[in-house]
Design a protein around this motif. Structure first.
Motif, PDB file in Angstrom:
ATOM      1  N   TRP A  92     -10.131  -0.753  -1.337  1.00  0.00           N
ATOM      2  CA  TRP A  92      -9.439   0.018  -2.372  1.00  0.00           C
ATOM      3  C   TRP A  92      -8.124   0.524  -1.809  1.00  0.00           C
ATOM      4  N   ILE A  93      -7.064   0.388  -2.586  1.00  0.00           N
ATOM      5  CA  ILE A  93      -5.730   0.838  -2.178  1.00  0.00           C
ATOM      6  C   ILE A  93      -5.252   1.860  -3.197  1.00  0.00           C
ATOM      7  N   VAL A  94      -4.872   3.023  -2.727  1.00  0.00           N
ATOM      8  CA  VAL A  94      -4.292   4.054  -3.585  1.00  0.00           C
ATOM      9  C   VAL A  94      -2.816   4.176  -3.244  1.00  0.00           C
ATOM     10  N   VAL A  95      -1.967   4.126  -4.249  1.00  0.00           N
ATOM     11  CA  VAL A  95      -0.526   4.308  -4.074  1.00  0.00           C
ATOM     12  C   VAL A  95      -0.160   5.674  -4.645  1.00  0.00           C
ATOM     13  N   ILE A  96       0.526   6.470  -3.837  1.00  0.00           N
ATOM     14  CA  ILE A  96       0.890   7.816  -4.252  1.00  0.00           C
ATOM     15  C   ILE A  96       2.263   8.149  -3.676  1.00  0.00           C
ATOM     16  N   ASP A  97       3.082   8.863  -4.448  1.00  0.00           N
ATOM     17  CA  ASP A  97       4.391   9.280  -3.958  1.00  0.00           C
ATOM     18  C   ASP A  97       4.247  10.439  -2.977  1.00  0.00           C
ATOM     19  N   ALA A  98       5.281  10.649  -2.176  1.00  0.00           N
ATOM     20  CA  ALA A  98       5.248  11.706  -1.167  1.00  0.00           C
ATOM     21  C   ALA A  98       5.820  13.023  -1.664  1.00  0.00           C
TER      22      ALA A  98
END
Length: 397
Positions: A92-98
Motif C-alpha cells: 500500500w502506498i499513501v501519497v500526502i503533501d508536506a
C-alpha cells in the motif's frame, strides 16, 4: 536482524517545506496504530535546507525514513511522487503533501477503507459528503479547483467515474495498480502536481473508494499552485486525453483546421498590402505559416512525450515536408478519382482529403512521433536496485 517488510509506504513530495517536516513526521507516527510497519519516503526537489531538516527529524522518528533528493526535478511534483513510489516497498502506498493541509491522522482510515472495500485506490476527498475545502485560500483558488474538477471529469468520464475529487493530492493506492501502468500501458508520464489524475487514468485501478476530509490551512511555506503549474496541468490533460490513437487523430485534425487562421491572415497580407504577390507564390508562403502553427501545437501538446526520437529541427523539416506533400498529392488524387472512378468533383475532393489526411496522420503518428515502446524499461517505476538508497537509520532498531 532483517527488518520485516513494510505494510504501508508513505510518500511525501517536498519542495522547500523545512518548517513542516518535524510536525509532519510526529503526526504520522502518532496516527499509525501500534504494530503497523510503515516507512516514510521523501522525494525532495528543495532548494533550501529541507534535506538537512529531514535527516535531523529522521533521527528521532520511530519510523524508517528514506530521503531521495532529485538532482533534476523532472515532471514537477508528480515526477517526485513517481520516483518516491519507485523507492518504496510496501503493498500500500499513501501519497500526502508536506504542508499539513492533508491530515496524517486519516492515513489509517484510507488503508482500512481500501482493505474492507477491496478498492485499489482510496482518495481523501474534499467534495464527498462530509468533506470540506475551506483550507483553499480565497474564492479564486476555490473557483479554480471547482473548474478544474469539472473539466477533468468531463474529459475522463469513465476513468474517473465515482471519483468526486480527481484533483486531490492525498490518497492511498495499491502497488498492483501502479505496476499495471508499466506492464499494460506506456508507463507513468507525470507533469506538474496533479499526480492522482495520472494514476487514475493510466493505472485504471480496480475499484475506487473515497474518504471525506477537511482540507486544512497551510502550516508553513508557500503554495505550489501557480499560473505556471496551471499551464502544465492543461498540457497534462491534453497528453492524457490524446494517449488513445483516435483522440490523437481528432486533436490532429482540429489543430490542422486551426492552422487555416494564420494561413489566411498571411495570404491576405501578401496579396493586399505593399507590392502584392501573385496568388500562387503567396499561397505557398502562407501555407508554411499554417504548417508552422500546426507543428508548434502538435509538437508541444499532442506529442510532448514522443519527441526524443528526432531533433526538433528534423521534426520540423519532416512535418513541413509532409504538409507540403499533402497539397501536391490531393490534386492528382482528386483527378484520378474523377477520371478513373467516375466521381464528381465534390465527393472526389472530399475523399482525396480524407485519404491524404489519414496518410499524413499515420506518417506523423507512427513514424515521426513513433510511440516509445521501450518506455517500460526506462520508467521511473523500474529503478535498478543499486539506485535505491538505504533508509536513514531507525533509532528504535
Amino acid at each position: 536482524m532483517t527488518t520485516p517488510p513494510a505494510d504501508v509506504s508513505i510518500v511525501v513530495p517536498t519542495f522547500n517545506e523545512a518548517d513542516n517536516i518535524h510536525e509532519l513526521l510526529d503526526r504520522i507516527a502518532a496516527a499509525l496504530p501500534s504494530g503497523t510497519r510503515a516507512e516514510v519516503v521523501f522525494a525532495d526537489d528543495s532548494t533550501d535546507h529541507t534535506c538537512e531538516v529531514i535527516e535531523e527529524a529522521a533521527a528521532y522518528c520511530p519510523l524508517p525514513v528514506i530521503l531521495h533528493h532529485r538532482p533534476v526535478p523532472e515532471g514537477g511534483l508528480g515526477g517526485a511522487v513517481v520516483e518516491g513510489i519507485a523507492r518504496s516497498s510496501a503493498p500500500w502506498i499513501v501519497v500526502i503533501d508536506a504542508d499539513l493541509q492533508h491530515p496524517p491522522e486519516l492515513i489509517p482510515e484510507l488503508i482500512a477503507r481500501g482493505r474492507t472495500s477491496a478498492a485499489e485506490l482510496v482518495v481523501a476527498s474534499r467534495y464527498a459528503a462530509g468533506g470540506d475545502r475551506s483550507g483553499l485560500a480565497g474564492g479564486y483558488r476555490k473557483l479554480v479547483s471547482s473548474t478544474s474538477t469539472l473539466v477533468t471529469k468531463g474529459l475522463f468520464p469513465r476513468a474517473l467515474s465515482g471519483l468526486t475529487d480527481p484533483m486531490s493530492g492525498f490518497f492511498a493506492i495499491r502497488r498492483t495498480a501502479v505496476d499495471r501502468a508499466s506492464t499494460e500501458n506506456e508507463g507513468l508520464q507525470p507533469l506538474g502536481y496533479k499526480i492522482l489524475l495520472e494514476l487514475a487514468v493510466r493505472c485504471l485501478p480496480r475499484g475506487i473508494a473515497e474518504v471525506p476530509y477537511t482540507f486544512g490551512e497551510r502550516h508553513a511555506g508557500e503554495s505550489k499552485s501557480t499560473a505556471k503549474e496551471g499551464m502544465r496541468f492543461l498540457r497534462h490533460l491534453i497528453t492524457l486525453r490524446t494517449a488513445d490513437a483516435r483522440a490523437r487523430a481528432i486533436a490532429f485534425g482540429l489543430i490542422g483546421l486551426s492552422g487555416f487562421v494564420p494561413n489566411l491572415v498571411l495570404l491576405w497580407l501578401l496579396t493586399t498590402t505593399g507590392p502584392a504577390l501573385h496568388y500562387a507564390p503567396a499561397e505557398i508562403i502562407a501555407n508554411q505559416a499554417g504548417l508552422l502553427w500546426n507543428f508548434a501545437l502538435i509538437d508541444s501538446l499532442v506529442y510532448r512525450n514522443q519527441r526524443r526520437h528526432h531533433r526538433r529541427s528534423v521534426r520540423l523539416l519532416t512535418f513541413t515536408a509532409v504538409g507540403n506533400a499533402d497539397l501536391v498529392a490531393r490534386i492528382p488524387l482528386s483527378a484520378l478519382l474523377i477520371t478513373a472512378g467516375g466521381m464528381t468533383a465534390v465527393p472526389a475532393t472530399a475523399l482525396s482529403m480524407a485519404i491524404v489526411f489519414t496518410a499524413r496522420f499515420l506518417l506523423v503518428d507512427r513514424w515521426l512521433y513513433r510511440r516509445a515502446l521501450e518506455r517500460t524499461r526506462t520508467s521511473p517505476l523500474h529503478v535498478a536496485p543499486e539506485r535505491v538508497p538505504d533508509p536513514l537509520p531507525d533509532p528504535l532498531g
